[in-house]
Design a protein around this motif. Structure first.
Motif, short mmCIF file in Angstrom:
data_model
loop_
_atom_site.label_atom_id
_atom_site.label_comp_id
_atom_site.label_asym_id
_atom_site.label_seq_id
_atom_site.Cartn_x
_atom_site.Cartn_y
_atom_site.Cartn_z
N LEU A 351 0.83 -1.21 0.00
CA LEU A 351 0.00 0.00 0.00
C LEU A 351 0.87 1.26 0.00
O LEU A 351 0.55 2.24 -0.70
N LEU A 352 1.95 1.25 0.78
CA LEU A 352 2.85 2.40 0.81
C LEU A 352 3.49 2.62 -0.57
O LEU A 352 3.64 3.76 -1.02
N TRP A 353 3.86 1.53 -1.21
CA TRP A 353 4.47 1.61 -2.55
C TRP A 353 3.47 2.22 -3.54
O TRP A 353 3.80 3.15 -4.28
N ASN A 354 2.25 1.69 -3.56
CA ASN A 354 1.24 2.17 -4.49
C ASN A 354 0.83 3.62 -4.21
O ASN A 354 0.60 4.41 -5.13
N GLY A 355 0.75 3.96 -2.91
CA GLY A 355 0.24 5.27 -2.54
C GLY A 355 1.26 6.39 -2.52
O GLY A 355 0.94 7.54 -2.82
N PHE A 356 2.52 6.06 -2.14
CA PHE A 356 3.51 7.12 -1.93
C PHE A 356 4.82 6.92 -2.68
O PHE A 356 5.72 7.76 -2.58
N GLY A 357 4.97 5.82 -3.39
CA GLY A 357 6.19 5.60 -4.14
C GLY A 357 7.03 4.47 -3.59
O GLY A 357 6.83 3.99 -2.47
N ALA A 358 8.02 4.05 -4.40
CA ALA A 358 8.81 2.87 -4.07
C ALA A 358 9.70 3.04 -2.84
O ALA A 358 10.06 2.06 -2.19
N SER A 359 10.08 4.27 -2.49
CA SER A 359 11.01 4.49 -1.39
C SER A 359 10.36 4.35 -0.02
O SER A 359 11.02 3.94 0.95
N VAL A 360 9.08 4.69 0.08
CA VAL A 360 8.43 4.81 1.39
C VAL A 360 8.38 3.50 2.18
O VAL A 360 8.68 3.49 3.39
N PRO A 361 8.02 2.34 1.60
CA PRO A 361 8.01 1.11 2.39
C PRO A 361 9.38 0.76 2.97
O PRO A 361 9.47 0.19 4.06
#
Length: 380
Positions: A351-361
């Motif tokens: 969800l973090l990847w889809n919502g905020f980009g690849a770096s966030v998770p």
């Protein structure tokens, strides 16, 4: 140590089979079935968590009935069924079912296998014993990944996924044959009548309870390795190069598992565990901010170092501070707690990847690892 080597060879062949397939799965899901990173995370999380409850149950059965070898055999045999299920899967739902079968097998075999490893070594060499097992385990993983890489590279866009799934059944079968040479330590044949471990939880070592709690917190940020492969692909690696990166990670862990296991026998488990969590935090920071392929290569090597520092050492730590009659149960409990955390971990990462980009998770995972390291450093 001969028994440890035999158990390591079981894992060696089984992991050749497993890792011929594992790095292909996210590529198979995204390229053939059009799965998104979020869906990949859900699939991996569900598969891991479905198996998690079986880990403590198999540990409890191991302690109560002293039937470590047959329980472990059943768990490894399930890996063969997993490959067959992959061959017949025709949708992402079928892949989810196959992954669940695989993880259920891991849930069954992990605790009894680890108890057999601990019973086959002196306390002063516990870290070395788990290091030997982990080295053979990761060596098998490396070979499996390299075979997968060669097949994918030669086939290119015409890669036959199901052909690879069929080939992977061969080493899985060889791993099962190794069981006939393993000798199980079985001093008690009678079924033990005792209270379940949860009724005596207050009597468990404080360090053991703290570490299991820390393992849960850490795992919330330690999402499935499929996200590492997808991250490498997002930086510019093609499918075959991604497989090679995963090979480098496994090879590094295999080479360092024995020396780091021996080191934990000399300096103590805590120092290795804390250092390992700090290394993991750095690894995920690297994945978060990587903008070049060279950085990705470096962090995959560091990820292998982290694995060698933690995986065998934590099992040795749990085995040596658990009550003798609860050793399998507590090894299973640790795996269960980690498995329970993997579902939200992978879902959160997707969800973090889809919502905020690849770096966030990866930033989230780095922070959770840093928190785990600090808790162990100041409270254990």
């Amino acid at each position: 140590m001969w028994n440890v080597i035999l158990l390591g060879l079981v894992s060696f062949f089984s992991d050749i089979s497993a890792e011929m397939v594992y790095p292909i799965i996210p590529l198979y899901l995204t390229s053939v079935f059009g799965a998104t990173p979020a869906l990949v995370g859900v699939i991996e999380g569900i598969a891991e968590s479905l198996a998690s409850l079986l880990k403590v149950f198999s540990g409890y059965v191991t302690d109560k009935y002293h039937n470590k070898k047959p329980v472990a055999f059943i768990g490894y045999a399930t890996g063969l069924i997993y490959k067959v299920a992959l061959i017949f899967a025709n949708s992402w739902v079928g892949i989810l079912g196959a992954r669940a079968i695989d993880r259920i097998g891991k849930g069954i075999r992990t605790a009894p296998r680890d108890v057999m490893v601990s019973e086959s070594a002196d306390k002063e060499q516990m870290g070395k014993a788990f290091g030997i097992h982990k080295a053979l385990d990761m060596a098998g993983s490396s070979i499996g990944i390299f075979i997968s890489f060669l097949l994918l590279k030669n086939a290119g866009e015409n890669f036959a996924y199901k052909k690879l799934f069929a080939i992977s059944t061969i080493p899985a079968f060889l791993g099962l044959i190794m069981f006939f040479f393993i000798k199980e330590k079985n001093e008690h044949s009678a079924v033990l009548r005792r209270k379940p471990f949860w009724q005596n939880i207050k009597q468990l070592d404080r360090k053991l309870k703290l570490y299991i709690m820390v393992a849960f917190l850490f795992t919330l940020g330690n999402s499935s390795n499929t996200f590492l492969l997808l991250r490498a692909k997002s930086v510019g690696f093609d499918d075959t190069s991604v497989i090679l990166l995963y090979f480098i990670f496994n090879l590094t862990a295999s080479i360092l598992s024995i020396p780091l296991g021996k080191l934990s026998d000399k300096i103590g488990r805590k120092k290795l565990l804390v250092s390992g969590y700090f290394v993991f935090s750095s690894v995920y920071l690297g994945f978060a901010f990587a903008s070049s392929q060279s950085v990705i290569v470096i962090v995959f090597v560091l990820y292998g170092i982290y694995t060698a520092m933690i995986t065998g050492v934590e099992r040795a730590f749990i085995a040596e501070i658990s009550p003798e009659e609860l050793k399998g149960t507590m090894l299973g409990m640790h795996s269960t707690v980690v498995g329970i955390a993997l579902l939200p971990a992978s879902v959160i990462a997707g969800l973090l990847w889809n919502g905020f980009g690849a770096s966030v998770p990866f930033l989230f995972g780095s922070g959770m690892s840093l928190l785990a390291a600090l808790i162990l450093l100041f409270f254990m």
